[in-house]
Design an enzyme around this catalytic site. Structure first.
Site, short mmCIF file in Angstrom:
data_model
loop_
_atom_site.label_atom_id
_atom_site.label_comp_id
_atom_site.label_asym_id
_atom_site.label_seq_id
_atom_site.Cartn_x
_atom_site.Cartn_y
_atom_site.Cartn_z
N GLU A 96 0.84 -1.20 0.00
CA GLU A 96 0.00 0.00 0.00
C GLU A 96 0.88 1.24 0.00
OE1 GLU A 96 -4.31 -0.53 2.04
OE2 GLU A 96 -2.61 -0.46 3.40
N CYS A 117 3.49 8.34 1.63
CA CYS A 117 4.17 7.37 2.49
C CYS A 117 4.44 6.11 1.67
CB CYS A 117 3.28 7.06 3.68
SG CYS A 117 3.98 5.87 4.80
N CYS A 124 8.11 -7.24 7.27
CA CYS A 124 9.29 -6.67 7.93
C CYS A 124 9.86 -7.73 8.88
CB CYS A 124 8.90 -5.42 8.71
SG CYS A 124 10.32 -4.60 9.48
N CYS A 128 9.06 -5.66 15.70
CA CYS A 128 8.60 -4.77 16.78
C CYS A 128 7.24 -5.26 17.26
CB CYS A 128 8.51 -3.33 16.29
SG CYS A 128 10.08 -2.74 15.64
N CYS A 131 3.74 -3.53 16.11
CA CYS A 131 3.56 -3.15 14.70
C CYS A 131 3.00 -4.29 13.86
CB CYS A 131 4.90 -2.69 14.14
SG CYS A 131 4.88 -2.39 12.37
N GLY A 181 7.96 -2.09 6.10
CA GLY A 181 9.36 -2.49 5.95
C GLY A 181 10.35 -1.60 6.66
N GLU A 182 11.55 -2.14 6.83
CA GLU A 182 12.64 -1.37 7.43
C GLU A 182 13.57 -0.93 6.29
OE1 GLU A 182 13.86 0.09 10.25
OE2 GLU A 182 15.49 0.53 8.86
N SER A 213 12.56 6.83 7.80
CA SER A 213 12.41 6.41 9.20
C SER A 213 13.01 5.03 9.40
CB SER A 213 10.91 6.39 9.54
OG SER A 213 10.71 5.87 10.83
N LEU A 237 12.16 5.53 18.15
CA LEU A 237 12.80 5.29 19.44
C LEU A 237 11.88 4.44 20.33
CD1 LEU A 237 15.56 6.13 20.64
CD2 LEU A 237 14.34 7.88 21.94
N ASN A 312 -1.83 3.66 17.58
CA ASN A 312 -3.04 3.25 16.85
C ASN A 312 -3.24 1.76 17.08
OD1 ASN A 312 -4.05 5.53 15.65
ND2 ASN A 312 -2.96 5.24 13.73
N CYS A 355 0.79 6.04 8.60
CA CYS A 355 1.77 5.15 7.98
C CYS A 355 1.95 3.91 8.83
CB CYS A 355 3.12 5.82 7.84
SG CYS A 355 3.14 7.03 6.58
N1 SAH Z 1 10.56 0.42 9.77
C1 SAH Z 1 10.69 1.81 9.88
C2 SAH Z 1 9.71 2.58 9.02
C3 SAH Z 1 8.33 2.04 8.92
S1 SAH Z 1 7.36 2.09 10.41
C4 SAH Z 1 10.60 2.24 11.32
O1 SAH Z 1 10.28 1.42 12.15
O2 SAH Z 1 10.89 3.41 11.58
C5 SAH Z 1 6.85 3.81 10.42
C6 SAH Z 1 6.47 4.31 11.78
O3 SAH Z 1 5.19 3.82 12.19
C7 SAH Z 1 7.45 3.89 12.88
O4 SAH Z 1 7.78 4.96 13.72
C8 SAH Z 1 6.65 2.85 13.60
O5 SAH Z 1 7.15 2.65 14.87
C9 SAH Z 1 5.26 3.44 13.55
N2 SAH Z 1 4.20 2.49 13.90
C10 SAH Z 1 4.16 1.17 13.73
N3 SAH Z 1 3.01 0.66 14.21
C11 SAH Z 1 2.30 1.72 14.71
C12 SAH Z 1 1.03 1.85 15.34
N4 SAH Z 1 0.26 0.80 15.54
N5 SAH Z 1 0.63 3.09 15.74
C13 SAH Z 1 1.39 4.17 15.52
N6 SAH Z 1 2.59 4.11 14.91
C14 SAH Z 1 3.05 2.90 14.51
FE1 SF4 Z 2 9.42 -2.26 13.46
FE2 SF4 Z 2 9.25 -0.46 11.48
FE3 SF4 Z 2 9.40 -3.08 10.95
FE4 SF4 Z 2 7.19 -2.11 12.06
S1 SF4 Z 2 7.99 -1.62 10.04
S2 SF4 Z 2 8.28 -4.01 12.64
S3 SF4 Z 2 8.03 -0.50 13.36
S4 SF4 Z 2 10.97 -1.85 11.93
#
Ligand code: SAH
Ligand code: SF4
Length: 371
Positions: A96, A117, A124, A128, A131, A181-182, A213, A237, A312, A355
């Protein structure tokens, strides 16, 4: 995890690689520029649109390259500020891409600022805990052409309703690499894509309007600091101590704060620009007064902007966002120390949260798309 397409996408070629390919065929040096201009400026949708190329050359291009490696399955515009494009890749995977409009006073949504975005992987591997992207693990990396093509699809869609297409400009204001994705785990592809997005012969989009990010892959943050394309950096962070961060982000084991913080400093020193620290507020996980104080100290130390994002909820995951009072209290600890901080409360307007929510419900989406 690699996917090798039958034909490489044109959107993954740089001016140099395309020039070299055409030279093998005896074409003059200017030809590559001409083709890329058709693709990025004039928005050609087929080889036959490229009317100043000879028929045999068009036939050769068709045999050699995929013009676009993604096709639009479904475009869904919600009533509020987001517009989601469901795109299918060559191997039928779905990603998406989201257009987020930030409403501005006195102007209609059409004239609001638009942020795109984009995704860099299918799934990924970082795992985390909060996520949805990480839930099913990594399916595969996107290649550079697939990353760039997401933006072209947005251009086609936006061109249809704005005048900017005529000026051969892209019709959005910012790009955030915050989708699925990362990005720094797919380093070669994302840096190549950024080169193409930024170059005059490509989309010509300013690097300072692009934010990448990352969850904190330290060696690649340092490597990115030396790339010629100077994009902005945001760090996920989400925990201001190793103890808290480790609970929700496995990456913290390999790259704990004592490694991550110096890498952030290296990056911002090389760029002379503030890095953003993203901090999702999750109830009873990282929203304590102590975390706020520790986050304040880190932000002051690395001279970063802090973006507080109320969590979220994700189906199937137990986490919740804290109450608004608690969010405000947390933010106040930072504000009092004059840390530059944003806390967005309206759900749909939060770019990062939107995003963060951009997560694959592949089969479900496919069903919706088929309706
Ligand atoms: N992988 C990278 C970029 C994609 S995630 C990263 O982790 O930075 C983009 C952002 O969305 C990150 O800051 C992530 O922590 C945040 N994110 C993931 N799940 C979320 C959720 N359920 N609510 C709010 N932000 C979220
Ligand atoms: Fe973590 Fe970003 Fe991958 Fe989600 S997309 S698992 S926040 S590294």
């Amino acid at each position: 995890m690699k996917f090798t397409p039958a034909k490489p996408p044109l959107t993954g070629e740089t001016l140099d690689t395309l020039t070299a390919r055409l030279k093998e065929r005896g074409e003059p040096a200017f030809r590559a520029k001409q083709i890329l201009e058709w693709l990025y400026k004039k928005r050609a949708r087929s080889w036959d649109d490229m009317t100043n190329l000879s028929k045999p050359l068009r036939a050769w291009l068709d045999e050699t390259f995929e013009l676009l490696p993604l096709s639009l399955v479904h475009g869904k515009q919600s009533l509020d500020v987001t517009d989601k494009l469901l795109l299918e890749l060559g191997d039928k995977s779905l990603i998406e891409t989201v257009v987020i409009r930030a409403p501005q006073e006195g102007v209609g949504l059409e004239h609001s600022r638009k942020t795109i975005c984009i995704s860099t992987q299918v799934g990924c591997a970082m795992g985390c805990k909060f996520c949805a992207s990480g839930l099913a693990g990594l399916k595969r990396d996107l290649n550079a052409g697939e990353i760039v093509a997401q933006l072209l699809h947005v251009c086609y869609r936006e061109d249809a309703r704005t005048e900017r297409a005529r000026a051969e400009l892209v019709s959005f204001d910012n790009i955030v690499v915050m989708g699925m994705g990362e990005p720094l785990a797919n380093y070669e592809a994302i840096t190549r894509a950024l080169t193409i997005i930024n170059a005059d012969w490509g989309l010509g989009f300013g690097a300072r309007r692009i934010t990448l990010s990352t969850s904190g892959l330290v060696p690649n943050i340092i490597k990115l600091a030396d790339e010629p394309v100077g994009v902005r950096l945001a760090i996920s962070l989400h925990g201001a101590t190793n103890e808290v961060r480790q609970q929700i982000m496995p990456v913290n084991k390999a790259y704990p704060l004592e490694k991550l913080i110096p890498a952030i400093k290296t990056f911002s020193e090389k760029h002379g620009r503030m890095v953003t620290l993203e901090f999702i507020l999750i109830e009873d996980v990282n929203d304590s007064f102590d975390q706020a104080e520790k986050l304040r100290d880190i932000a002051l130390d690395v001279h970063a902007h802090v973006n507080l994002i109320p969590y979220n909820t994700v189906e199937g995951l137990p986490w919740k966002r804290p109450s608004i009072t608690r969010q405000e209290k947390f933010a106040d600890v930072l504000r009092k120390a004059r840390v530059s901080v944003t806390l967005r409360r309206e759900k749909g307007h939060d770019i990062d949260a939107a995003c963060g929510q951009l997560r694959l419900k592949t089969e479900k989406d496919r069903e919706t798309a088929a309706l």
